[in-house]
Design an enzyme around this catalytic site. Structure first.
Site, mmCIF file in Angstrom:
data_model
loop_
_atom_site.group_PDB
_atom_site.id
_atom_site.type_symbol
_atom_site.label_atom_id
_atom_site.label_comp_id
_atom_site.label_asym_id
_atom_site.label_seq_id
_atom_site.Cartn_x
_atom_site.Cartn_y
_atom_site.Cartn_z
ATOM 1 N N GLY A 55 0.767 -1.241 0.000
ATOM 2 C CA GLY A 55 0.000 0.000 0.000
ATOM 3 C C GLY A 55 0.799 1.293 0.000
ATOM 4 O O GLY A 55 0.372 2.299 -0.573
ATOM 5 N N ASP A 110 1.327 3.392 4.673
ATOM 6 C CA ASP A 110 0.151 3.998 4.064
ATOM 7 C C ASP A 110 -0.878 4.380 5.125
ATOM 8 O O ASP A 110 -1.390 5.491 5.154
ATOM 9 C CB ASP A 110 -0.479 3.062 3.018
ATOM 10 N N ASP A 113 -3.635 1.325 11.390
ATOM 11 C CA ASP A 113 -4.978 0.977 11.832
ATOM 12 C C ASP A 113 -4.870 0.509 13.294
ATOM 13 O O ASP A 113 -4.894 1.324 14.215
ATOM 14 C CB ASP A 113 -5.477 -0.123 10.880
ATOM 15 N N PHE A 162 -13.315 2.019 6.481
ATOM 16 C CA PHE A 162 -12.449 1.488 5.427
ATOM 17 C C PHE A 162 -12.263 2.511 4.300
ATOM 18 O O PHE A 162 -13.233 3.096 3.814
ATOM 19 C CB PHE A 162 -13.060 0.199 4.876
ATOM 20 N N VAL A 163 -11.027 2.713 3.906
ATOM 21 C CA VAL A 163 -10.728 3.677 2.837
ATOM 22 C C VAL A 163 -9.902 3.022 1.725
ATOM 23 O O VAL A 163 -9.219 2.027 1.945
ATOM 24 C CB VAL A 163 -9.963 4.913 3.374
HETATM 25 P P1 5GP Z 1 -2.521 -2.396 11.191
HETATM 26 O O1 5GP Z 1 -1.421 -3.414 11.245
HETATM 27 O O2 5GP Z 1 -2.101 -1.025 11.683
HETATM 28 O O3 5GP Z 1 -3.781 -2.873 11.846
HETATM 29 O O4 5GP Z 1 -2.941 -2.276 9.670
HETATM 30 C C1 5GP Z 1 -2.095 -1.789 8.737
HETATM 31 C C2 5GP Z 1 -2.434 -2.338 7.365
HETATM 32 O O5 5GP Z 1 -3.823 -2.743 7.248
HETATM 33 C C3 5GP Z 1 -2.251 -1.249 6.360
HETATM 34 O O6 5GP Z 1 -0.911 -1.203 5.908
HETATM 35 C C4 5GP Z 1 -3.237 -1.652 5.270
HETATM 36 O O7 5GP Z 1 -2.645 -2.580 4.403
HETATM 37 C C5 5GP Z 1 -4.372 -2.336 6.019
HETATM 38 N N1 5GP Z 1 -5.492 -1.405 6.284
HETATM 39 C C6 5GP Z 1 -5.880 -0.910 7.478
HETATM 40 N N2 5GP Z 1 -6.937 -0.079 7.340
HETATM 41 C C7 5GP Z 1 -7.224 -0.051 6.011
HETATM 42 C C8 5GP Z 1 -8.222 0.638 5.225
HETATM 43 O O8 5GP Z 1 -9.070 1.412 5.700
HETATM 44 N N3 5GP Z 1 -8.177 0.429 3.875
HETATM 45 C C9 5GP Z 1 -7.272 -0.408 3.279
HETATM 46 N N4 5GP Z 1 -7.340 -0.526 1.959
HETATM 47 N N5 5GP Z 1 -6.317 -1.070 4.005
HETATM 48 C C10 5GP Z 1 -6.299 -0.890 5.347
#
Ligand code: 5GP
Length: 185
Positions: A55, A110, A113, A162-163
């Site tokens: 991403g 990117d 979350d 979600f984006v």
């Molecule tokens: P984390 O490990 O912080 O929970 O998530 C990070 C990864 O989850 C990001 O690098 C991305 O790939 C995915 N992700 C989290 N939220 C979103 C979202 O709203 N949209 C998309 N397309 N990917 C997300």
């Protein structure tokens, strides 16, 4: 043929409808601001940007061009697989062959979350004895945070929905959108 323009206020990807959250102009202006801040902070330091695939590749490409000094860039893929440990998923880092000892690292994400990805990756990087580590993410969802991760530069804090766009996909589609689109309610 489907044409995406920054003027569109919504886009359909597979079965879902998304509406504009950030226009291309807003995205580009913020990237320039962050690039200028990092340029100031890293004067004469020749940082190594590390972009987490997939991403972050679009943001990283713009960010290094907004950076006004010597720099290098590397890319990593974090693969998770179900481990046998009770902690659940285990992650491995692929693609980071460079010697990181004594380097000034700038990790480019990117979106943060839960913080799980970055939390794990920062642990890995610390073990490789860099001179310094800073983190930059284009988007962050503060309400979704589960893992404590220090973020030095944030493009935008957004609500926990979600984006897609600007490198982020929904089931493979949407990475090429120049703005950020949020799932319609
Ligand atoms: P984390 O490990 O912080 O929970 O998530 C990070 C990864 O989850 C990001 O690098 C991305 O790939 C995915 N992700 C989290 N939220 C979103 C979202 O709203 N949209 C998309 N397309 N990917 C997300």
């Amino acid at each position: 043929m489907k044409t995406y323009t920054s003027a569109s206020d919504h886009v359909q990807l597979h079965d879902l409808l998304f509406v504009t959250l950030l226009s291309e102009d807003q995205v580009q202006e913020r990237v320039r601001e962050i690039g200028a801040e990092i340029t100031q902070a890293y004067r004469n330091k020749k940082p190594l940007f590390i972009s987490i695939l997939s991403g972050a590749f679009v943001f990283a490409a713009d960010l290094i061009r907004a950076f006004g000094g010597d720099c290098e860039i590397g890319f990593v893929k974090l693969a998770s697989y179900s481990g046998t440990r009770s902690s659940g998923d285990v992650q491995t880092v692929m693609g980071l062959e460079k010697d990181l000892q004594g380097r000034h690292l700038i990790v480019v994400e990117d979106i943060v979350d839960t913080g799980r990805t970055l939390h794990f990756f920062l642990d890995h990087l610390r073990s490789r004895q860099p001179a310094s580590i800073c983190t930059v993410t284009f988007l962050r969802k503060p309400d979704a945070a589960e893992f404590p991760v220090p973020i030095d530069y944030v493009g935008f804090d957004i609500e926990d929905r979600f984006v897609v766009g600007y490198g982020l996909d929904y089931d493979g589609l949407g990475r090429n959108l120049p703005g950020i689109y949020q799932r319609s309610k």
